[in-house]
Design a protein around this motif. Structure first.
Motif, PDB file in Angstrom:
ATOM      1  N   GLN A 107      -6.662 -56.786  24.296  1.00 24.92           N
ATOM      2  CA  GLN A 107      -5.391 -57.901  21.959  1.00 24.92           C
ATOM      3  C   GLN A 107      -7.038 -58.530  21.884  1.00 24.92           C
ATOM      4  N   PRO A 108      -7.197 -58.988  21.932  1.00 26.71           N
ATOM      5  CA  PRO A 108      -8.471 -59.869  21.382  1.00 26.71           C
ATOM      6  C   PRO A 108      -9.007 -59.379  20.065  1.00 26.71           C
ATOM      7  N   LEU A 109      -9.427 -58.142  20.563  1.00 26.07           N
ATOM      8  CA  LEU A 109      -9.697 -57.414  19.303  1.00 26.07           C
ATOM      9  C   LEU A 109      -9.317 -56.123  18.290  1.00 26.07           C
ATOM     10  N   GLY A 110      -7.976 -56.755  18.350  1.00 26.68           N
ATOM     11  CA  GLY A 110      -6.908 -56.465  17.291  1.00 26.68           C
ATOM     12  C   GLY A 110      -6.653 -54.514  17.463  1.00 26.68           C
ATOM     13  N   VAL A 111      -6.915 -54.344  18.056  1.00 28.77           N
ATOM     14  CA  VAL A 111      -7.277 -52.679  18.530  1.00 28.77           C
ATOM     15  C   VAL A 111      -5.311 -53.057  19.361  1.00 28.77           C
ATOM     16  N   ARG A 112      -4.550 -51.369  18.669  1.00 24.59           N
ATOM     17  CA  ARG A 112      -3.317 -51.068  18.850  1.00 24.59           C
ATOM     18  C   ARG A 112      -3.766 -49.990  20.337  1.00 24.59           C
ATOM     19  N   PHE A 113      -2.436 -49.913  20.912  1.00 21.30           N
ATOM     20  CA  PHE A 113      -2.246 -49.351  21.830  1.00 21.30           C
ATOM     21  C   PHE A 113      -0.747 -48.924  21.920  1.00 21.30           C
ATOM     22  N   VAL A 114      -1.557 -46.970  23.383  1.00 14.23           N
ATOM     23  CA  VAL A 114      -0.343 -46.021  23.224  1.00 14.23           C
ATOM     24  C   VAL A 114      -0.201 -46.261  24.288  1.00 14.23           C
ATOM     25  N   ARG A 115       0.527 -46.515  24.690  1.00  8.42           N
ATOM     26  CA  ARG A 115       1.255 -45.595  26.434  1.00  8.42           C
ATOM     27  C   ARG A 115       1.410 -43.734  26.600  1.00  8.42           C
ATOM     28  N   MET A 117     -14.540 -50.991   5.205  1.00  5.09           N
ATOM     29  CA  MET A 117     -14.393 -50.219   6.474  1.00  5.09           C
ATOM     30  C   MET A 117     -13.412 -48.830   6.185  1.00  5.09           C
ATOM     31  N   ASP A 118     -13.698 -47.835   6.344  1.00 10.82           N
ATOM     32  CA  ASP A 118     -13.492 -46.488   6.197  1.00 10.82           C
ATOM     33  C   ASP A 118     -12.101 -46.137   6.839  1.00 10.82           C
ATOM     34  N   ASN A 119     -10.837 -46.624   6.038  1.00 10.04           N
ATOM     35  CA  ASN A 119      -9.197 -46.451   6.458  1.00 10.04           C
ATOM     36  C   ASN A 119      -8.969 -45.394   6.756  1.00 10.04           C
ATOM     37  N   SER A 120      -9.959 -44.142   6.491  1.00  9.02           N
ATOM     38  CA  SER A 120      -9.074 -42.911   6.466  1.00  9.02           C
ATOM     39  C   SER A 120      -8.987 -41.790   8.076  1.00  9.02           C
ATOM     40  N   VAL A 121      -9.925 -43.169   9.060  1.00  5.74           N
ATOM     41  CA  VAL A 121     -10.815 -42.488  10.585  1.00  5.74           C
ATOM     42  C   VAL A 121      -9.842 -43.075  11.026  1.00  5.74           C
ATOM     43  N   GLU A 179     -14.198 -52.085  27.376  1.00  2.00           N
ATOM     44  CA  GLU A 179     -14.785 -52.787  25.923  1.00  2.00           C
ATOM     45  C   GLU A 179     -16.398 -52.422  25.315  1.00  2.00           C
ATOM     46  N   HIS A 180     -17.159 -51.873  25.792  1.00  2.94           N
ATOM     47  CA  HIS A 180     -18.018 -50.707  25.009  1.00  2.94           C
ATOM     48  C   HIS A 180     -17.744 -49.942  24.024  1.00  2.94           C
ATOM     49  N   ALA A 181     -16.728 -48.921  24.879  1.00  3.31           N
ATOM     50  CA  ALA A 181     -16.693 -48.288  23.830  1.00  3.31           C
ATOM     51  C   ALA A 181     -15.884 -48.607  23.096  1.00  3.31           C
ATOM     52  N   VAL A 182     -14.371 -50.083  22.911  1.00  2.00           N
ATOM     53  CA  VAL A 182     -14.389 -50.031  21.877  1.00  2.00           C
ATOM     54  C   VAL A 182     -15.199 -51.146  20.621  1.00  2.00           C
ATOM     55  N   GLY A 183     -16.087 -50.870  21.058  1.00  2.98           N
ATOM     56  CA  GLY A 183     -17.322 -51.776  20.402  1.00  2.98           C
ATOM     57  C   GLY A 183     -17.792 -51.014  19.538  1.00  2.98           C
ATOM     58  N   ALA A 184     -18.027 -49.496  20.161  1.00 11.46           N
ATOM     59  CA  ALA A 184     -18.489 -48.905  19.580  1.00 11.46           C
ATOM     60  C   ALA A 184     -17.318 -48.563  18.378  1.00 11.46           C
ATOM     61  N   ALA A 185     -16.306 -48.363  19.094  1.00 14.29           N
ATOM     62  CA  ALA A 185     -15.043 -47.404  17.786  1.00 14.29           C
ATOM     63  C   ALA A 185     -15.411 -48.581  16.409  1.00 14.29           C
ATOM     64  N   LEU A 186     -15.532 -49.693  16.757  1.00  8.02           N
ATOM     65  CA  LEU A 186     -15.188 -50.966  15.798  1.00  8.02           C
ATOM     66  C   LEU A 186     -17.018 -50.412  14.542  1.00  8.02           C
ATOM     67  N   GLU A 187     -17.821 -50.388  15.152  1.00  8.52           N
ATOM     68  CA  GLU A 187     -18.064 -49.690  14.096  1.00  8.52           C
ATOM     69  C   GLU A 187     -17.719 -48.375  13.077  1.00  8.52           C
ATOM     70  N   ALA A 188     -17.069 -47.985  13.360  1.00  9.73           N
ATOM     71  CA  ALA A 188     -16.435 -46.813  12.530  1.00  9.73           C
ATOM     72  C   ALA A 188     -15.536 -46.553  12.132  1.00  9.73           C
ATOM     73  N   ALA A 189     -14.446 -47.326  12.658  1.00 11.16           N
ATOM     74  CA  ALA A 189     -12.883 -47.887  12.048  1.00 11.16           C
ATOM     75  C   ALA A 189     -12.947 -49.397  12.018  1.00 11.16           C
ATOM     76  N   PRO A 190     -11.677 -49.244  11.046  1.00 10.48           N
ATOM     77  CA  PRO A 190     -11.043 -51.013  11.742  1.00 10.48           C
ATOM     78  C   PRO A 190     -10.360 -51.164  12.661  1.00 10.48           C
ATOM     79  N   ALA A 191     -10.085 -52.038  13.172  1.00  9.91           N
ATOM     80  CA  ALA A 191      -9.643 -52.846  14.138  1.00  9.91           C
ATOM     81  C   ALA A 191      -7.765 -51.208  14.176  1.00  9.91           C
ATOM     82  N   GLY A 192      -7.062 -52.073  13.368  1.00 11.70           N
ATOM     83  CA  GLY A 192      -6.076 -51.763  13.185  1.00 11.70           C
ATOM     84  C   GLY A 192      -6.183 -49.937  13.184  1.00 11.70           C
TER      85      GLY A 192
END
Ligand code: UD1
Ligand code: CA
Length: 465
Positions: A67-75, A1-5, A36-49
Motif C-alpha cells: 500500500q505505501p508504494l502507491g500501487v493498485r491491486f486486482v483480486r 515517467m511513461d504513462n503508456s506502460v 517488494e523487490h518486484a514492485v521496486g523494479a516495476a517502479l523504475e519502468a512505470a508510475p505507481a498508478g
C-alpha cells in the motif's frame, strides 16, 4: 515517467513448493519480501498508478505491505493459473491502449533497466508481444521456448506438458512479457485449461497470438540469475545471497570499506557514508543509516538505527531502533534497544544494556549496567554495576539524572527518581528518594570493623579439632 506502460505483477499464488503457511511472495530475501523487490523494479519502468499487483492468497497481507508504494491491486479469487490472473485484470485495468508488461512477483532480482529494455524493444516493434529469453544448463521447471524453422518464437511449452525432445531445449521463458495492449485484451479470453495441470497458462498466449497471425519477438538476456523465479527455499537462499552481494557492491563503489563482504548481511535500504569500515560478520538491517568514517566491529547487529559521523561500534554489540550522535563509542558487548539516544561523544562499554534511554553528550557508562526509561544529562558518570529499577512489578517508572552527576559503582536506583545536577552517589547505594543538586547520597549499611575477630575465630576452630 511513461504513462503508456501498464505493469501487471502476478502474486496471487500460495507457492506450494515453499512448504510454508505464508504466501511465497511474502518470503524475504536481501531484507525485503520478494514482491517488494518486484514492485521496486516495476517502479523504475512505470508510475505507481499504472502498476497493478494481482493478489489472492493472503491478499490482505500482501496489499498492506505494498500500500505505501502507491500501487493498485486486482483480486484473483481462485488461483486458476497465470493466464487466469491476467484475464481477471481485463475489467479492472482502465486503459486498453499502450503496452502491458506482465511478470511474476516471485522474481526479486529483476532490475528496472531490464524491464525498460523489454519495453523499448516492444515499442519499436510491430509484434504483438516481446518476451525475454535466456539459456539455462538445467532448464528443469521452466517453460521452454519453441522456435520455427526461420527462428521465430512459435510457442512455450510448460515442464509438465513437454515431450522429452522439447524438455531437452535449454532456451527458457523466465516470465517477462511486454504485450501490445490491444492484442493482449483481444485474445486473453481464448486461453483454456486443457493441460496436465488444469491451469490457464499465460504462456499459451504465444501460440494464440501466432495463430491469429501476429508476431512474437524475443530479446535474449545473458544473466539468467537476474531473471530467476523463486519456487523453493533453496532458490530463496540463493536470491538472498545475490541481493546482498549487489548491496555490498553498491556500497563499496560508494566508498564504504567492507572487510570479507561475503560474510556481512546488509539490507537493501541501508545507507552508509564514505570511509566507514564494516568488519566481517556484521549485520546491518532495516532502515539503518550510518554516517561517514564510522567503524562497525565484527559480529555487531544494527537494526533501524541512525549513526552520525565517526561513531565506533565495537564487536558483538546489538543496537535496535537507536540514534547515536557524532563520535559516540559503544561496545564491545553493549546492547541498546527501543529508541535510545546517545549524545555526541558519549561512551557505553561492555555489558551495558539501555532501553528507551536518553544519554547526554560526553556521558559514560563503561561497564555492566542496566539503564531503562532514563533521561541522563551531559557529562554524567554511571559506575560499573549501576541498575535502574524501572519496573515495580506493575508499572514502569522513569529515572532522571541531571548534568554532571556521579553515580558510584553498584548503585541501585529505584524509580521514579530524580538525581540532581552535580550530585554524588556513594558506591553500593540503594537510592529510593530523589537526590538534590550537588548533594552526596549514601544509602547502604554503615561499615563496622571488629578488631581481631577473624583471628579469634581461627583459634577457636583450631581448639575444636
Ligand atoms: C511460470 C511460467 C513458466 C516460466 C516460469 C518462470 C506459466 C504457466 N509458466 O511457471 O513458463 O518458465 O514461471 O519463473 O506462466 N500466480 C498467480 N495466480 C495463479 C498462479 C500463479 O498470481 O493462479 C502467480 C504466483 O503467485 C507467482 C507467479 O504467478 O508469483 C508464477 O507462478 P508459478 O506457479 O511460480 O509459475 P511457474 O510454475 O514458476
Ligand atoms: Ca515461479
Amino acid at each position: 515517467m511513461d504513462n503508456s506502460v501498464t505493469v501487471l505483477i502476478l502474486a496471487a499464488g500460495l507457492g506450494t513448493r515453499m512448504k510454508s503457511k505464508h504466501a511465497k511472495v511474502l518470503h524475504r530475501a536481501g531484507g525485503r519480501s520478494l514482491v517488494e523487490h518486484a514492485v521496486g523494479a516495476a517502479l523504475e519502468a512505470a508510475p505507481a498508478g499504472r502498476i497493478f499487483v494481482v493478489t489472492g492468497y493472503q491478499a490482505e497481507r500482501v496489499e498492506a505491505l505494498l500500500q505505501p508504494l502507491g500501487v493498485r491491486f486486482v483480486r484473483q479469487e481462485e488461483p486458476k493459473g497465470t493466464g487466469h490472473a491476467v484475464a481477471v485484470c481485463r475489467e479492472q485495468v482502465d486503459r486498453r491502449d499502450g503496452l502491458v508488461v506482465v511478470f511474476y512477483g516471485d522474481c526479486p532480482l529483476i532490475t528496472g533497466a531490464t524491464l525498460r529494455r523489454l519495453v523499448e524493444h516492444q515499442r519499436g516493434s510491430s509484434a504483438a508481444l516481446t518476451l525475454i529469453s535466456t539459456r539455462l544448463a538445467d532448464p528443469t521447471g521452466y517453460g521452454r521456448i519453441l522456435r520455427g524453422a526461420n527462428g521465430s518464437v512459435e510457442a512455450i511449452v510448460e515442464q509438465k506438458a513437454g515431450t522429452p525432445e522439447q524438455l531437452a531445449i535449454q532456451e527458457v521463458n523466465p516470465g517477462f512479457y511486454c504485450f501490445r495492449a490491444e492484442s493482449l485484451w483481444e485474445h486473453i479470453g481464448e486461453l483454456d485449461n486443457n493441460n496436465p495441470a488444469g491451469e490457464y497458462y499465460l504462456t499459451d498466449m504465444v501460440r494464440i497470438l501466432r495463430a491469429a497471425g501476429d508476431r512474437v519477438e524475443s530479446i535474449f538476456h545473458e544473466d539468467a540469475l537476474e531473471l530467476m523465479g523463486i519456487n523453493t527455499r533453496v532458490e530463496l537462499a540463493l536470491a538472498d545471497r545475490l541481493l546482498r552481494e549487489r548491496t555490498a557492491r553498491r556500497l563499496m563503489l560508494e566508498g564504504v570499506t567492507i572487510e570479507k563482504p561475503e560474510t556481512v548481511t546488509i539490507d537493501a535500504q541501508v545507507r552508509i557514508g564514505p570511509d566507514t569500515v564494516i568488519e566481517p560478520f556484521v549485520r546491518i538491517l532495516g532502515n539503518t543509516v550510518i554516517g561517514e568514517e564510522c567503524r562497525i566491529g565484527s559480529a555487531a547487529i544494527l537494526e533501524d538505527c541512525t549513526l552520525e559521523d565517526r561513531v565506533e561500534v565495537a564487536p558483538f554489540t546489538v543496537l535496535n531502533g537507536s540514534h547515536l550522535e557524532r563520535e559516540v563509542r559503544v561496545g564491545p558487548f553493549a546492547r541498546l534497544r527501543m529508541g535510545c539516544h546517545l549524545g555526541q561523544d558519549a561512551r557505553v562499554g561492555n555489558f551495558v544494556e539501555m532501553k528507551k534511554t536518553r544519554f547526554g553528550a560526553g556521558s559514560k557508562a563503561m561497564h555492566l549496567a542496566y539503564l531503562g526509561d532514563a533521561t541522563i544529562g551531559a557529562g554524567v558518570n554511571i559506575g560499573a554495576g549501576t541498575i535502574t529499577c524501572n519496573y515495580d512489578g506493575v508499572a514502569k517508572h522513569s529515572t532522571q539524572i541531571a548534568d554532571g552527576a556521579f553515580v558510584g559503582s553498584n548503585s541501585t536506583l529505584v524509580a521514579p527518581l530524580e538525581i540532581g545536577a552535580g550530585s554524588y552517589i556513594g558506591a553500593g547505594s540503594v537510592i529510593t528518594k530523589s537526590v538534590p543538586e550537588d548533594a552526596l547520597a549514601v544509602g547502604r549499611g554503615r561499615q563496622v570493623n571488629k578488631e581481631g575477630w577473624a583471628k579469634r575465630r581461627r583459634e577457636k576452630r583450631a581448639r575444636k579439632d
